[in-house]
Design a protein around this motif. Sequence first.
Motif, PDB file in Angstrom:
ATOM      1  N   ALA A 115     -38.667  22.892  44.402  1.00 27.80           N
ATOM      2  CA  ALA A 115     -39.510  22.635  43.230  1.00 27.80           C
ATOM      3  C   ALA A 115     -40.695  21.748  43.576  1.00 27.80           C
ATOM      4  CB  ALA A 115     -38.670  21.996  42.128  1.00 27.80           C
ATOM      5  N   GLU A 116     -40.469  20.755  44.426  1.00 31.74           N
ATOM      6  CA  GLU A 116     -41.559  19.857  44.816  1.00 31.74           C
ATOM      7  C   GLU A 116     -42.692  20.615  45.491  1.00 31.74           C
ATOM      8  OE1 GLU A 116     -37.867  17.243  44.661  1.00 31.74           O
ATOM      9  OE2 GLU A 116     -38.379  19.315  45.167  1.00 31.74           O
ATOM     10  N   GLY A 117     -42.349  21.696  46.198  1.00 33.98           N
ATOM     11  CA  GLY A 117     -43.378  22.490  46.865  1.00 33.98           C
ATOM     12  C   GLY A 117     -44.295  23.170  45.868  1.00 33.98           C
ATOM     13  N   ILE A 118     -43.723  23.700  44.796  1.00 25.61           N
ATOM     14  CA  ILE A 118     -44.539  24.318  43.749  1.00 25.61           C
ATOM     15  C   ILE A 118     -45.470  23.280  43.135  1.00 25.61           C
ATOM     16  CG2 ILE A 118     -44.464  25.311  41.426  1.00 25.61           C
ATOM     17  CD1 ILE A 118     -42.064  26.907  42.221  1.00 25.61           C
ATOM     18  N   ALA A 140     -29.636  22.909  36.329  1.00 29.46           N
ATOM     19  CA  ALA A 140     -30.566  22.901  37.456  1.00 29.46           C
ATOM     20  C   ALA A 140     -31.387  21.618  37.407  1.00 29.46           C
ATOM     21  CB  ALA A 140     -31.485  24.130  37.408  1.00 29.46           C
ATOM     22  N   ARG A 141     -32.050  21.311  38.512  1.00 26.42           N
ATOM     23  CA  ARG A 141     -32.879  20.111  38.578  1.00 26.42           C
ATOM     24  C   ARG A 141     -34.042  20.236  37.591  1.00 26.42           C
ATOM     25  NH1 ARG A 141     -35.475  19.935  43.655  1.00 26.42           N
ATOM     26  NH2 ARG A 141     -35.726  17.681  43.533  1.00 26.42           N
ATOM     27  N   ASP A 142     -34.410  19.139  36.973  1.00 28.72           N
ATOM     28  CA  ASP A 142     -35.449  19.148  35.936  1.00 28.72           C
ATOM     29  C   ASP A 142     -36.817  18.689  36.434  1.00 28.72           C
ATOM     30  OD1 ASP A 142     -33.909  20.160  33.858  1.00 28.72           O
ATOM     31  OD2 ASP A 142     -33.086  18.190  33.384  1.00 28.72           O
ATOM     32  N   ILE A 143     -36.957  18.499  37.749  1.00 32.92           N
ATOM     33  CA  ILE A 143     -38.220  17.958  38.250  1.00 32.92           C
ATOM     34  C   ILE A 143     -39.386  18.917  37.985  1.00 32.92           C
ATOM     35  CG2 ILE A 143     -37.828  18.842  40.597  1.00 32.92           C
ATOM     36  CD1 ILE A 143     -39.368  16.326  41.579  1.00 32.92           C
ATOM     37  N   LEU A 144     -39.168  20.221  38.091  1.00 33.26           N
ATOM     38  CA  LEU A 144     -40.268  21.179  37.880  1.00 33.26           C
ATOM     39  C   LEU A 144     -40.705  21.216  36.417  1.00 33.26           C
ATOM     40  CD1 LEU A 144     -42.211  23.329  38.893  1.00 33.26           C
ATOM     41  CD2 LEU A 144     -40.358  25.016  38.694  1.00 33.26           C
ATOM     42  N   GLY A 146     -40.028  19.148  34.031  1.00 30.41           N
ATOM     43  CA  GLY A 146     -40.372  17.801  33.578  1.00 30.41           C
ATOM     44  C   GLY A 146     -41.772  17.396  33.995  1.00 30.41           C
ATOM     45  N   THR A 147     -42.122  17.665  35.257  1.00 30.24           N
ATOM     46  CA  THR A 147     -43.455  17.304  35.747  1.00 30.24           C
ATOM     47  C   THR A 147     -44.531  18.153  35.086  1.00 30.24           C
ATOM     48  OG1 THR A 147     -42.517  16.643  37.886  1.00 30.24           O
ATOM     49  CG2 THR A 147     -44.897  17.056  37.805  1.00 30.24           C
ATOM     50  N   LEU A 148     -44.266  19.431  34.925  1.00 30.02           N
ATOM     51  CA  LEU A 148     -45.243  20.310  34.274  1.00 30.02           C
ATOM     52  C   LEU A 148     -45.523  19.843  32.840  1.00 30.02           C
ATOM     53  CD1 LEU A 148     -44.011  23.816  35.504  1.00 30.02           C
ATOM     54  CD2 LEU A 148     -46.055  22.582  36.256  1.00 30.02           C
ATOM     55  N   ARG A 149     -44.499  19.400  32.154  1.00 27.99           N
ATOM     56  CA  ARG A 149     -44.699  18.880  30.784  1.00 27.99           C
ATOM     57  C   ARG A 149     -45.519  17.600  30.809  1.00 27.99           C
ATOM     58  NH1 ARG A 149     -38.574  20.347  29.800  1.00 27.99           N
ATOM     59  NH2 ARG A 149     -38.786  22.374  28.761  1.00 27.99           N
ATOM     60  N   GLU A 150     -45.269  16.742  31.798  1.00 27.10           N
ATOM     61  CA  GLU A 150     -46.064  15.516  31.935  1.00 27.10           C
ATOM     62  C   GLU A 150     -47.531  15.852  32.173  1.00 27.10           C
ATOM     63  OE1 GLU A 150     -44.352  13.234  35.066  1.00 27.10           O
ATOM     64  OE2 GLU A 150     -42.511  12.770  33.960  1.00 27.10           O
TER      65      GLU A 150
END
Length: 264
Positions: A115-118, A140-144, A146-150
Amino acid sequence: MGKRILVTRARSQARHLTRGIEILGGEVVEFPTIEIRPPDSYEALDQAIQRISSYDWLMFTSVNGVERFLDRFYQLGLTIDEIAGIEVGAIGPETAKRLVEAQIRPTLVPEQYRAEGILQALTAARMTGKKVLIPRAAKARDILPGTLREWGAQVDVVEAYQTVLPRADVSGVCGLLRDGKIDMVTFTSSSTVANFAAMFQDQDLSVLLAKVAVACIGPITNRTLEDLGMQAEVVAEEFTIPGLLRAMVSYFSRAEAPRGIDRK
């Protein structure tokens, strides 16, 4: 050659890893710690698919997500033309390959297959105001998202499938591990690690795996292992099945490589 490898990947997805090990002369013991099942309800996924033209981005974080999305997509009578004009992200080459097979060409396949790569390939300015659909597993991990919403994107995360703990008799595998008759255990996701621990919840994993080397497909998976107080001997630099196989070969190719390292 001659190494016995425990494969914990879901049985429906283990073919490439199993075949790769066997081609190299290894023996595979399949012990899936994940079972892929349909979601409890397709309602949210179907509703998202029916308004697919309203999305700017469609992002897939696994081959499973692609396959389950396409199954419902076709069942609802839609054609690939409905996706024309929508940017499509794929978390890695296997996911991208499955999309291409379906005549969907990904807009974005990051160099880092996670996800960090995207996120590194995108910017807040590019995503502000965009509408994004992410079909994935329930857990699943929420980093993708969550960051897109930020960054100001409107993100719909819909359950396309679920991963569950399979029912299995662990006694046989437990005996093989304790007796040092397994050379390496492979983990291809954080879920395979967590479920493995759950299936052996009555065992001290540091003791159970003391005579065994552990291989992880990447740092996220290894981090889950570390959270359990252990460290993998092998962490693939390329987060794919071929990358994992190359890392395993490199480990066993070292002169006088030990079969396993006692955990602290």
